[in-house]
Scaffold this motif. Sequence first.
Motif, PDB file in Angstrom:
ATOM      1  N   ASN A  80       0.822  -1.222   0.000  1.00  0.00           N
ATOM      2  CA  ASN A  80       0.000   0.000   0.000  1.00  0.00           C
ATOM      3  C   ASN A  80       0.848   1.261   0.000  1.00  0.00           C
ATOM      4  OD1 ASN A  80      -2.241  -1.680   0.084  1.00  0.00           O
ATOM      5  ND2 ASN A  80      -2.485  -1.505   2.310  1.00  0.00           N
ATOM      6  N   GLY A  81       1.964   1.220  -0.721  1.00  0.00           N
ATOM      7  CA  GLY A  81       2.830   2.381  -0.852  1.00  0.00           C
ATOM      8  C   GLY A  81       3.796   2.599   0.292  1.00  0.00           C
ATOM      9  N   VAL A  82       3.755   1.753   1.326  1.00  0.00           N
ATOM     10  CA  VAL A  82       4.672   1.874   2.466  1.00  0.00           C
ATOM     11  C   VAL A  82       5.812   0.883   2.268  1.00  0.00           C
ATOM     12  CG1 VAL A  82       4.919   1.813   4.970  1.00  0.00           C
ATOM     13  CG2 VAL A  82       2.735   2.499   3.946  1.00  0.00           C
ATOM     14  N   LYS A  83       7.043   1.362   2.317  1.00  0.00           N
ATOM     15  CA  LYS A  83       8.209   0.527   2.057  1.00  0.00           C
ATOM     16  C   LYS A  83       8.942   0.183   3.355  1.00  0.00           C
ATOM     17  CE  LYS A  83       8.983   2.409  -2.583  1.00  0.00           C
ATOM     18  NZ  LYS A  83       9.954   3.065  -3.502  1.00  0.00           N
ATOM     19  N   GLY A  84       9.577  -0.996   3.337  1.00  0.00           N
ATOM     20  CA  GLY A  84      10.361  -1.416   4.484  1.00  0.00           C
ATOM     21  C   GLY A  84      11.467  -2.350   4.060  1.00  0.00           C
ATOM     22  N   GLU A  85      12.333  -2.679   5.002  1.00  0.00           N
ATOM     23  CA  GLU A  85      13.412  -3.615   4.748  1.00  0.00           C
ATOM     24  C   GLU A  85      13.887  -4.214   6.063  1.00  0.00           C
ATOM     25  OE1 GLU A  85      16.489  -1.385   2.846  1.00  0.00           O
ATOM     26  OE2 GLU A  85      17.042  -0.295   4.652  1.00  0.00           O
ATOM     27  N   PHE A  86      14.424  -5.436   5.992  1.00  0.00           N
ATOM     28  CA  PHE A  86      15.080  -6.035   7.139  1.00  0.00           C
ATOM     29  C   PHE A  86      15.873  -7.250   6.669  1.00  0.00           C
ATOM     30  CE2 PHE A  86      12.226  -9.511   7.019  1.00  0.00           C
ATOM     31  CZ  PHE A  86      12.454 -10.402   8.052  1.00  0.00           C
ATOM     32  N   THR A  87      16.767  -7.719   7.529  1.00  0.00           N
ATOM     33  CA  THR A  87      17.552  -8.917   7.253  1.00  0.00           C
ATOM     34  C   THR A  87      17.224  -9.961   8.314  1.00  0.00           C
ATOM     35  OG1 THR A  87      19.363  -7.628   6.275  1.00  0.00           O
ATOM     36  CG2 THR A  87      19.872  -9.879   6.990  1.00  0.00           C
ATOM     37  N   PRO A  88      16.654 -11.095   7.930  1.00  0.00           N
ATOM     38  CA  PRO A  88      16.347 -12.138   8.915  1.00  0.00           C
ATOM     39  C   PRO A  88      17.610 -12.651   9.605  1.00  0.00           C
ATOM     40  CG  PRO A  88      15.198 -12.538   6.843  1.00  0.00           C
ATOM     41  CD  PRO A  88      16.183 -11.443   6.579  1.00  0.00           C
ATOM     42  N   ILE A  89      17.439 -13.121  10.835  1.00  0.00           N
ATOM     43  CA  ILE A  89      18.555 -13.662  11.605  1.00  0.00           C
ATOM     44  C   ILE A  89      18.638 -15.170  11.369  1.00  0.00           C
ATOM     45  CG2 ILE A  89      19.515 -13.990  13.925  1.00  0.00           C
ATOM     46  CD1 ILE A  89      18.052 -11.475  14.789  1.00  0.00           C
ATOM     47  N   PRO A  90      19.807 -15.695  11.014  1.00  0.00           N
ATOM     48  CA  PRO A  90      19.911 -17.139  10.753  1.00  0.00           C
ATOM     49  C   PRO A  90      19.766 -17.953  12.033  1.00  0.00           C
ATOM     50  CG  PRO A  90      22.091 -16.117  10.702  1.00  0.00           C
ATOM     51  CD  PRO A  90      21.097 -14.998  10.834  1.00  0.00           C
ATOM     52  N   ASN A  91      19.129 -19.110  11.925  1.00  0.00           N
ATOM     53  CA  ASN A  91      19.102 -20.043  13.053  1.00  0.00           C
ATOM     54  C   ASN A  91      19.082 -21.502  12.609  1.00  0.00           C
ATOM     55  OD1 ASN A  91      16.445 -19.640  12.125  1.00  0.00           O
ATOM     56  ND2 ASN A  91      15.542 -20.088  14.111  1.00  0.00           N
ATOM     57  N   GLU A  92      18.535 -21.798  11.419  1.00  0.00           N
ATOM     58  CA  GLU A  92      18.588 -23.185  10.937  1.00  0.00           C
ATOM     59  C   GLU A  92      19.903 -23.460  10.228  1.00  0.00           C
ATOM     60  OE1 GLU A  92      15.283 -26.043   9.220  1.00  0.00           O
ATOM     61  OE2 GLU A  92      16.032 -24.761   7.606  1.00  0.00           O
ATOM     62  N   SER A  93      20.382 -22.481   9.474  1.00  0.00           N
ATOM     63  CA  SER A  93      21.677 -22.566   8.804  1.00  0.00           C
ATOM     64  C   SER A  93      22.102 -21.146   8.461  1.00  0.00           C
ATOM     65  CB  SER A  93      21.581 -23.416   7.529  1.00  0.00           C
ATOM     66  OG  SER A  93      20.830 -22.735   6.525  1.00  0.00           O
ATOM     67  N   GLU A  94      23.250 -21.009   7.844  1.00  0.00           N
ATOM     68  CA  GLU A  94      23.730 -19.674   7.483  1.00  0.00           C
ATOM     69  C   GLU A  94      22.796 -19.000   6.486  1.00  0.00           C
ATOM     70  OE1 GLU A  94      27.708 -19.888   6.096  1.00  0.00           O
ATOM     71  OE2 GLU A  94      28.564 -20.442   8.053  1.00  0.00           O
ATOM     72  N   ARG A  95      22.092 -19.798   5.673  1.00  0.00           N
ATOM     73  CA  ARG A  95      21.203 -19.252   4.628  1.00  0.00           C
ATOM     74  C   ARG A  95      19.758 -19.112   5.079  1.00  0.00           C
ATOM     75  NH1 ARG A  95      20.078 -22.105  -0.206  1.00  0.00           N
ATOM     76  NH2 ARG A  95      19.519 -20.061  -1.079  1.00  0.00           N
ATOM     77  N   VAL A  96      19.395 -19.733   6.205  1.00  0.00           N
ATOM     78  CA  VAL A  96      17.981 -19.895   6.524  1.00  0.00           C
ATOM     79  C   VAL A  96      17.643 -19.362   7.914  1.00  0.00           C
ATOM     80  CG1 VAL A  96      16.095 -21.552   6.791  1.00  0.00           C
ATOM     81  CG2 VAL A  96      17.851 -21.936   5.041  1.00  0.00           C
ATOM     82  N   ALA A 237      17.463 -26.760  -2.140  1.00  0.00           N
ATOM     83  CA  ALA A 237      18.059 -27.783  -1.288  1.00  0.00           C
ATOM     84  C   ALA A 237      18.016 -27.427   0.190  1.00  0.00           C
ATOM     85  CB  ALA A 237      19.507 -28.028  -1.721  1.00  0.00           C
ATOM     86  N   ASP A 238      17.868 -26.141   0.519  1.00  0.00           N
ATOM     87  CA  ASP A 238      17.756 -25.704   1.913  1.00  0.00           C
ATOM     88  C   ASP A 238      16.308 -25.451   2.315  1.00  0.00           C
ATOM     89  OD1 ASP A 238      20.485 -25.764   2.642  1.00  0.00           O
ATOM     90  OD2 ASP A 238      20.823 -23.875   1.579  1.00  0.00           O
ATOM     91  N   ALA A 239      15.371 -25.943   1.482  1.00  0.00           N
ATOM     92  CA  ALA A 239      13.925 -25.817   1.733  1.00  0.00           C
ATOM     93  C   ALA A 239      13.441 -24.380   1.676  1.00  0.00           C
ATOM     94  CB  ALA A 239      13.529 -26.454   3.069  1.00  0.00           C
ATOM     95  N   LEU A 240      14.224 -23.493   1.066  1.00  0.00           N
ATOM     96  CA  LEU A 240      13.770 -22.131   0.828  1.00  0.00           C
ATOM     97  C   LEU A 240      12.876 -22.102  -0.412  1.00  0.00           C
ATOM     98  CD1 LEU A 240      17.078 -20.164   1.481  1.00  0.00           C
ATOM     99  CD2 LEU A 240      14.976 -19.984   2.841  1.00  0.00           C
ATOM    100  N   PRO A 241      11.805 -21.322  -0.369  1.00  0.00           N
ATOM    101  CA  PRO A 241      10.890 -21.297  -1.513  1.00  0.00           C
ATOM    102  C   PRO A 241      11.523 -20.650  -2.732  1.00  0.00           C
ATOM    103  CG  PRO A 241      10.305 -19.585   0.067  1.00  0.00           C
ATOM    104  CD  PRO A 241      11.373 -20.422   0.722  1.00  0.00           C
ATOM    105  N   LEU A 242      11.208 -21.233  -3.901  1.00  0.00           N
ATOM    106  CA  LEU A 242      11.683 -20.679  -5.161  1.00  0.00           C
ATOM    107  C   LEU A 242      10.671 -19.737  -5.783  1.00  0.00           C
ATOM    108  CD1 LEU A 242      13.257 -23.942  -6.634  1.00  0.00           C
ATOM    109  CD2 LEU A 242      14.457 -21.975  -5.663  1.00  0.00           C
ATOM    110  N   GLY A 243       9.479 -19.654  -5.178  1.00  0.00           N
ATOM    111  CA  GLY A 243       8.448 -18.738  -5.651  1.00  0.00           C
ATOM    112  C   GLY A 243       7.400 -19.369  -6.534  1.00  0.00           C
TER     113      GLY A 243
END
Length: 422
Positions: A80-96, A237-243
Motif C-alpha cells: 500500500n505504498g509503504v516501504k520497508g526492509e530487514f535482514t532475517p537472523i539465521p538459526n537453521e543454517s547460514e542461509r535460513v 536444497a535448503d527448503a527455501l521457496p523458489l516462488g
Amino acid sequence: MAEFKPVLLTLPSLGPALVLEIIPYGLTIHRMYVQADGKTHDIMVGPEKPEDHVTRKYINSIIGRYTNRLPVKPLEFERNGVKGEFTPIPNESERVSLHGGPLGFGAIPWTQLAPSETPKLFTAAELAALGTPSDAYAFFRHTSPSGDQNFPGTLHLETLVALVPPASSLTTAEQALGSVTLVYRARLDDAAGPLVTPINITQHWGFNLEASLGADNLDVRQHALMLAADHFAERDADALPLGGFAAAAGTPHAHTGTLVGGGKLVGDGYPPTGYDDYYLFRKDAVASVPSHIAADKFTPEADFLSSLVGAESKQPAAAVLSSAKSGLKVRFDSNQGGVMCYTNCWSNPVKSGTRKKIHGGSGDVNTGDGYPPHTAVFLEFHHPLASFLIPENKDTELDTLLTTGEVYNNYVRCDVSYTVPA
C-alpha cells in the motif's frame, strides 16, 4: 513457573468430550483431550511435562513473527505504498531463518488476559458473539518490540483460543464432539508513523489420532488425509521457496481423492523421507474471512468472528485427517492460503525429547522412548512461504505484510468428530 501452568478450557455443560490444556509459554496447546465411546484420547503428540517444551521446540506452539523459512539476506518490501526492509537472523543454517528467528513467538511467555480485562483487538460485537461460559475460551497477549529478531515496527498481538460446542449431529453415524477455534490478531503501533512489517503466524500443532490406543499405534501412515490443494511449493536444497508451485496431480502430493469422502492414506505413495511440504489451497477452499482489516472498518459493531464460533462451521473444508482405527476425525477450515504438512519424518526417539505417557512413553527426558519417525501429522495453516517476496502477491491478501492502519486477522478452526470404527 506461571508460564508453564496449564490453562484449562472446557465446555462445562457438555462434560469432558473435548478439553484443552494451554501453557502460556509459546502459547502452546499442551494437550487436546477427546472422549469418545468411553475412551480418553490425547490427539496431540508432545512432551509429558509442560516445561519440556523449552527444549522440544515448535511442538504445538504458536510460530511468529514469520512462520517457515526466509532467506538470510537484506529483504525489501512494500504494501500500500509503504516501504520497508530487514535482514532475517539465521538459526537453521547460514542461509535460513526458521520460524521467525532464534527467539520467535513460540519461545516466549504470553500473558493471559484476566476475565475483567477487555481485549483491544477484538470488537464489542465479537465479544458479545463469544458469550459465556468463559471456561470455554481465553485471550492471550504479547507485544513484540521494534527490532525483535530484526523485524521492523512494534507489533501488538492478541490470540483467542476458544472451544465451540458441537452441532447436534453430523450424520446418524458421525457424532460431533466440539471444535477449537484459534484467532490471531495483530496491529502495528502507530506512534512511529507509517510502517510495514512481514507477518505470517501459525500454530505448529501435530496430530496422532491413534496413539492413545497404545504404543503399537504410533505410525500415522494409515491415517487418511485430505488437503484441498492442487499444487505444492517448489523449494531449493535448503527448503527455501523458489516462488513457484508444481502441480500435485500424478505425484505423492495429490491428497485430494482416492478414498470415499476424499483424500488418501498418508502412507499411499509415501516419499522415502515422509512429507515436509507446503500445499497451496484451491481458492474455493479458502474462507472469505479477510486476513487484513482496514482500521476504519474495525469498529465496535464489526464482527469477523461469529461465523467461526458457531456450533456448525459455515466455511469450506481445507483439510481433513481421520483414523478408521480410532474413529476420530479432525476437519479444518481457515482463511489462510495453504498448509505445511510435516509427518514427523526427522524425529529421533533416542535424541528427541519425550513421549507422553498416554501414548505409551515414560514421559521422561532422554530415556530413548521419544516419538519415532512418521508418528504425527503436523498441519500448519498459513499463507505461502516468503509470500511477500513473490511479486504477484503485492498488495493482496497473500502478501504477508502488515501496514500501520490495518489489523492482521488469521484464523483456523478444527472440528472434532467420532464414528464407531467398523
